[in-house]
Design a protein around this motif. Sequence first.
Motif, PDB file in Angstrom:
ATOM      1  N   PHE A 211      56.360  25.278  55.772  1.00 50.59           N
ATOM      2  CA  PHE A 211      56.904  26.599  56.135  1.00 50.59           C
ATOM      3  C   PHE A 211      55.959  27.409  57.027  1.00 50.59           C
ATOM      4  O   PHE A 211      56.111  28.615  57.155  1.00 50.59           O
ATOM      5  CB  PHE A 211      57.266  27.429  54.897  1.00 50.59           C
ATOM      6  N   SER A 212      54.980  26.744  57.632  1.00 52.45           N
ATOM      7  CA  SER A 212      54.072  27.479  58.520  1.00 52.45           C
ATOM      8  C   SER A 212      54.707  27.586  59.909  1.00 52.45           C
ATOM      9  O   SER A 212      55.776  27.029  60.179  1.00 52.45           O
ATOM     10  CB  SER A 212      52.736  26.743  58.619  1.00 52.45           C
ATOM     11  N   PHE A 213      54.050  28.341  60.794  1.00 44.02           N
ATOM     12  CA  PHE A 213      54.504  28.490  62.176  1.00 44.02           C
ATOM     13  C   PHE A 213      53.512  27.765  63.079  1.00 44.02           C
ATOM     14  O   PHE A 213      52.307  27.973  62.960  1.00 44.02           O
ATOM     15  CB  PHE A 213      54.597  29.976  62.562  1.00 44.02           C
ATOM     16  N   LYS A 214      54.036  26.891  63.930  1.00 43.37           N
ATOM     17  CA  LYS A 214      53.156  26.073  64.774  1.00 43.37           C
ATOM     18  C   LYS A 214      53.691  26.021  66.205  1.00 43.37           C
ATOM     19  O   LYS A 214      54.904  26.010  66.432  1.00 43.37           O
ATOM     20  CB  LYS A 214      53.094  24.635  64.222  1.00 43.37           C
TER      21      LYS A 214
ATOM     22  N   ARG B 223      57.155  37.282  68.617  1.00 35.38           N
ATOM     23  CA  ARG B 223      58.166  38.340  68.705  1.00 35.38           C
ATOM     24  C   ARG B 223      58.109  39.228  67.463  1.00 35.38           C
ATOM     25  O   ARG B 223      58.386  40.420  67.523  1.00 35.38           O
ATOM     26  CB  ARG B 223      59.549  37.680  68.830  1.00 35.38           C
ATOM     27  N   ILE B 224      57.723  38.630  66.335  1.00 31.92           N
ATOM     28  CA  ILE B 224      57.657  39.378  65.080  1.00 31.92           C
ATOM     29  C   ILE B 224      56.298  40.056  64.927  1.00 31.92           C
ATOM     30  O   ILE B 224      56.215  41.231  64.578  1.00 31.92           O
ATOM     31  CB  ILE B 224      57.872  38.427  63.883  1.00 31.92           C
ATOM     32  N   THR B 225      55.244  39.286  65.199  1.00 33.95           N
ATOM     33  CA  THR B 225      53.905  39.810  64.915  1.00 33.95           C
ATOM     34  C   THR B 225      53.321  40.572  66.105  1.00 33.95           C
ATOM     35  O   THR B 225      52.356  41.307  65.930  1.00 33.95           O
ATOM     36  CB  THR B 225      52.941  38.655  64.570  1.00 33.95           C
ATOM     37  N   THR B 226      53.885  40.365  67.303  1.00 38.55           N
ATOM     38  CA  THR B 226      53.387  40.890  68.578  1.00 38.55           C
ATOM     39  C   THR B 226      51.967  40.377  68.885  1.00 38.55           C
ATOM     40  O   THR B 226      51.298  40.908  69.755  1.00 38.55           O
ATOM     41  CB  THR B 226      53.411  42.435  68.663  1.00 38.55           C
ATOM     42  N   LEU B 227      51.520  39.318  68.183  1.00 36.14           N
ATOM     43  CA  LEU B 227      50.168  38.784  68.412  1.00 36.14           C
ATOM     44  C   LEU B 227      50.202  37.677  69.457  1.00 36.14           C
ATOM     45  O   LEU B 227      51.021  36.757  69.384  1.00 36.14           O
ATOM     46  CB  LEU B 227      49.577  38.225  67.107  1.00 36.14           C
ATOM     47  N   HIS B 228      49.284  37.758  70.404  1.00 39.85           N
ATOM     48  CA  HIS B 228      49.181  36.741  71.454  1.00 39.85           C
ATOM     49  C   HIS B 228      48.941  35.361  70.844  1.00 39.85           C
ATOM     50  O   HIS B 228      49.429  34.349  71.345  1.00 39.85           O
ATOM     51  CB  HIS B 228      48.034  37.130  72.401  1.00 39.85           C
ATOM     52  N   ASP B 229      48.187  35.318  69.755  1.00 37.85           N
ATOM     53  CA  ASP B 229      47.859  34.051  69.102  1.00 37.85           C
ATOM     54  C   ASP B 229      49.067  33.372  68.467  1.00 37.85           C
ATOM     55  O   ASP B 229      48.969  32.233  68.011  1.00 37.85           O
ATOM     56  CB  ASP B 229      46.803  34.272  68.001  1.00 37.85           C
ATOM     57  N   ASP B 230      50.192  34.067  68.412  1.00 40.41           N
ATOM     58  CA  ASP B 230      51.390  33.492  67.797  1.00 40.41           C
ATOM     59  C   ASP B 230      52.431  33.073  68.838  1.00 40.41           C
ATOM     60  O   ASP B 230      53.531  32.641  68.482  1.00 40.41           O
ATOM     61  CB  ASP B 230      52.022  34.503  66.822  1.00 40.41           C
ATOM     62  N   VAL B 231      52.093  33.177  70.113  1.00 43.34           N
ATOM     63  CA  VAL B 231      53.062  32.843  71.162  1.00 43.34           C
ATOM     64  C   VAL B 231      53.438  31.360  71.093  1.00 43.34           C
ATOM     65  O   VAL B 231      52.569  30.487  70.995  1.00 43.34           O
ATOM     66  CB  VAL B 231      52.486  33.192  72.554  1.00 43.34           C
ATOM     67  N   GLY B 232      54.729  31.091  71.132  1.00 46.17           N
ATOM     68  CA  GLY B 232      55.212  29.709  71.129  1.00 46.17           C
ATOM     69  C   GLY B 232      55.159  29.040  69.770  1.00 46.17           C
ATOM     70  O   GLY B 232      55.376  27.840  69.669  1.00 46.17           O
ATOM     71  N   GLU B 233      54.878  29.812  68.726  1.00 41.27           N
ATOM     72  CA  GLU B 233      54.877  29.234  67.378  1.00 41.27           C
ATOM     73  C   GLU B 233      56.249  29.411  66.739  1.00 41.27           C
ATOM     74  O   GLU B 233      56.828  30.502  66.781  1.00 41.27           O
ATOM     75  CB  GLU B 233      53.807  29.911  66.507  1.00 41.27           C
ATOM     76  N   PHE B 234      56.739  28.315  66.155  1.00 39.02           N
ATOM     77  CA  PHE B 234      58.027  28.346  65.459  1.00 39.02           C
ATOM     78  C   PHE B 234      57.865  27.705  64.099  1.00 39.02           C
ATOM     79  O   PHE B 234      56.946  26.908  63.887  1.00 39.02           O
ATOM     80  CB  PHE B 234      59.087  27.596  66.272  1.00 39.02           C
ATOM     81  N   LYS B 235      58.768  28.049  63.201  1.00 33.08           N
ATOM     82  CA  LYS B 235      58.644  27.521  61.850  1.00 33.08           C
ATOM     83  C   LYS B 235      58.798  26.003  61.844  1.00 33.08           C
ATOM     84  O   LYS B 235      59.683  25.458  62.516  1.00 33.08           O
ATOM     85  CB  LYS B 235      59.704  28.148  60.941  1.00 33.08           C
ATOM     86  N   VAL B 236      57.934  25.335  61.093  1.00 44.07           N
ATOM     87  CA  VAL B 236      58.043  23.893  60.897  1.00 44.07           C
ATOM     88  C   VAL B 236      59.331  23.642  60.111  1.00 44.07           C
ATOM     89  O   VAL B 236      59.478  24.126  58.992  1.00 44.07           O
ATOM     90  CB  VAL B 236      56.814  23.362  60.123  1.00 44.07           C
TER      91      VAL B 236
ATOM     92  N   PRO C 161      60.419  30.736  52.460  1.00 42.02           N
ATOM     93  CA  PRO C 161      59.793  32.038  52.174  1.00 42.02           C
ATOM     94  C   PRO C 161      60.251  33.137  53.137  1.00 42.02           C
ATOM     95  O   PRO C 161      60.028  34.321  52.879  1.00 42.02           O
ATOM     96  CB  PRO C 161      58.297  31.761  52.355  1.00 42.02           C
ATOM     97  N   ASN C 162      60.860  32.744  54.236  1.00 45.67           N
ATOM     98  CA  ASN C 162      61.407  33.716  55.185  1.00 45.67           C
ATOM     99  C   ASN C 162      62.427  32.992  56.040  1.00 45.67           C
ATOM    100  O   ASN C 162      62.525  31.770  55.984  1.00 45.67           O
ATOM    101  CB  ASN C 162      60.294  34.345  56.049  1.00 45.67           C
ATOM    102  N   MET C 163      63.189  33.731  56.823  1.00 47.03           N
ATOM    103  CA  MET C 163      64.316  33.141  57.540  1.00 47.03           C
ATOM    104  C   MET C 163      64.091  33.141  59.048  1.00 47.03           C
ATOM    105  O   MET C 163      63.370  33.986  59.567  1.00 47.03           O
ATOM    106  CB  MET C 163      65.597  33.937  57.235  1.00 47.03           C
ATOM    107  N   PHE C 164      64.776  32.228  59.711  1.00 40.14           N
ATOM    108  CA  PHE C 164      64.763  32.053  61.177  1.00 40.14           C
ATOM    109  C   PHE C 164      63.533  31.280  61.648  1.00 40.14           C
ATOM    110  O   PHE C 164      62.519  31.195  60.966  1.00 40.14           O
ATOM    111  CB  PHE C 164      64.836  33.386  61.936  1.00 40.14           C
ATOM    112  N   TRP C 165      63.634  30.754  62.859  1.00 42.95           N
ATOM    113  CA  TRP C 165      62.541  29.993  63.466  1.00 42.95           C
ATOM    114  C   TRP C 165      61.297  30.857  63.615  1.00 42.95           C
ATOM    115  O   TRP C 165      60.181  30.358  63.635  1.00 42.95           O
ATOM    116  CB  TRP C 165      62.960  29.482  64.849  1.00 42.95           C
ATOM    117  N   ASP C 166      61.485  32.179  63.767  1.00 42.87           N
ATOM    118  CA  ASP C 166      60.324  33.056  63.925  1.00 42.87           C
ATOM    119  C   ASP C 166      59.979  33.777  62.623  1.00 42.87           C
ATOM    120  O   ASP C 166      59.113  34.645  62.606  1.00 42.87           O
ATOM    121  CB  ASP C 166      60.551  34.072  65.060  1.00 42.87           C
ATOM    122  N   GLY C 167      60.679  33.443  61.525  1.00 40.68           N
ATOM    123  CA  GLY C 167      60.382  34.068  60.232  1.00 40.68           C
ATOM    124  C   GLY C 167      60.690  35.557  60.206  1.00 40.68           C
ATOM    125  O   GLY C 167      60.178  36.286  59.355  1.00 40.68           O
ATOM    126  N   GLY C 168      61.564  35.988  61.102  1.00 39.08           N
ATOM    127  CA  GLY C 168      61.767  37.427  61.300  1.00 39.08           C
ATOM    128  C   GLY C 168      62.565  38.150  60.234  1.00 39.08           C
ATOM    129  O   GLY C 168      62.660  39.373  60.276  1.00 39.08           O
TER     130      GLY C 168
END
Lengths: 225, 254
Positions: free
Chosen positions: A129-132, A147-160, A10-17
């Motif tokens: 395809f989630s980020f974990k 890096r994409i969402t700028t949300l602290h809650d997403d730090v260290g999450e990468f696409k499964v 549904p999106n590209m790259f480890w960060d879905g960017g």
Amino acid sequence: MTILNTAYQPNMFWDGGSPTLETQVSAPIEAHEEMDFNVMKVVERLNNHPLYPSLFRKAYNSGPSAFTLTRAIANFERTLFTGKSKYDAFQYEKKSDALSASEKRGMDIFFGERAECFHCHGGFNFTDFSFKNNGLYEVYADSGRARITTLHDDVGEFKVPSLRNVALTAPYMHDGSVATLEDVVEHYNSGGKPNFNKSFLIRPLNLTQQEKEDLVNFMKALSDQ
Amino acid sequence: MKSIKSVLCLAVVGFIFSFSSCKKDDSDANNIPNTDTIGELSFNFRQFVGNDRIVYSQVYNDTSGRPFKITNLRYYISNIVLIKANGLELPLSGKVLLVDNEKEQYTLGEIPVGDYSGLRFMVGIDSATNHLDPALYDASNPLSYQPVSMHWGWNFGYIFMKVEGNVDTDSVPTGNLNGIISYDIGSDPLVRVINFNHIFSVHGNINTVNFKFNILKMFSGIDLATESITHTNPGRDLADRIASNWLLAFTIEP
């Protein structure tokens, strides 16, 4: 991460960017760590090539441009399919002898509630395809999805990542820091490092040596024949 | 002339049995701008270090006496709105300028003649446009992929401003430009809209508004010895201060 079956992403790259295969094309061309080049200079080279301009006109009724270049690469990538592993023979062709006893035990661990691998690595592509955040580090050098969402809650999450052909895509994890599938299983068995954002599914599994081997053997059975 | 056109117009109506009426305004009917109502306007952008025009590779000093030079300076201007003397706003929808230090004049095209009391523009690209596929634009459009890249290649979108150069980072400057200046400033929250009170008029073909971009104002509160690099994220705080300084850096010159 493999680009096989990438048409399903549904999106590209480890960060879905990047939202599509088309928009993704420019990143590896221009990233300093990759080609460190430029989309318009690629287009210029294609236009000066003896063969490509006529091939582009044949396919798109128009010569090489940023538009036709990105469509051509994206459409090629959409043709890269996989689905002929031993697991597929067992699961979809109903060949009960396609998997060995160890691979079958590994499959039960994979899809069971003890290891819980399938919660993220589920479905035909072995990914939701989630980020974990999988607890690889206490502090991540790469902030990942944040890096994409700028949300602290997403730090260290990468696409499964998909696990299809995973035995052929070493090294592992978003930064390639884990060399072998055995080491990957060891990481998940340990429960990972403490991290404020770690997925609740990542916790010590207490697998036996035999179970770890079975799990690795199952993942090796996901390689195309 | 007018009567011939009226006859032609009537003839066309007769042939195709159109419901549309003949327009009274000749110029409108023929899509030729009437110089009584339409003029041309250009924006000139000149980049400065204080009172000196920026010339690539020439060495300047910042306000603390620290030597630096600029080797690349580009930025996007969009969402331009002209404000008529009667207060009516005239948005130049879809008009995007990619200002390059090496080029001064940017034509805005046909603008209604008359007196204007001000204008505003955005430095950067609005969020609705920022995440579209650059490959969808013709190569002549500033929003297409550029030979000097102004797009991140991922969903962050366009680089609103790119500044590259070198700087002396020694605590006591010696004149040795040993450090790199590299600012890639962008992302939706960093757009800045700048309002200008400026009385000007548009008549005929040559009408110009001259903008000055003073890079020393953009460096306000920024220590080039330690803050000479940001690609926006990480380092967002520095990028945010740079973007806010745009409000001071752009002025209109007589």
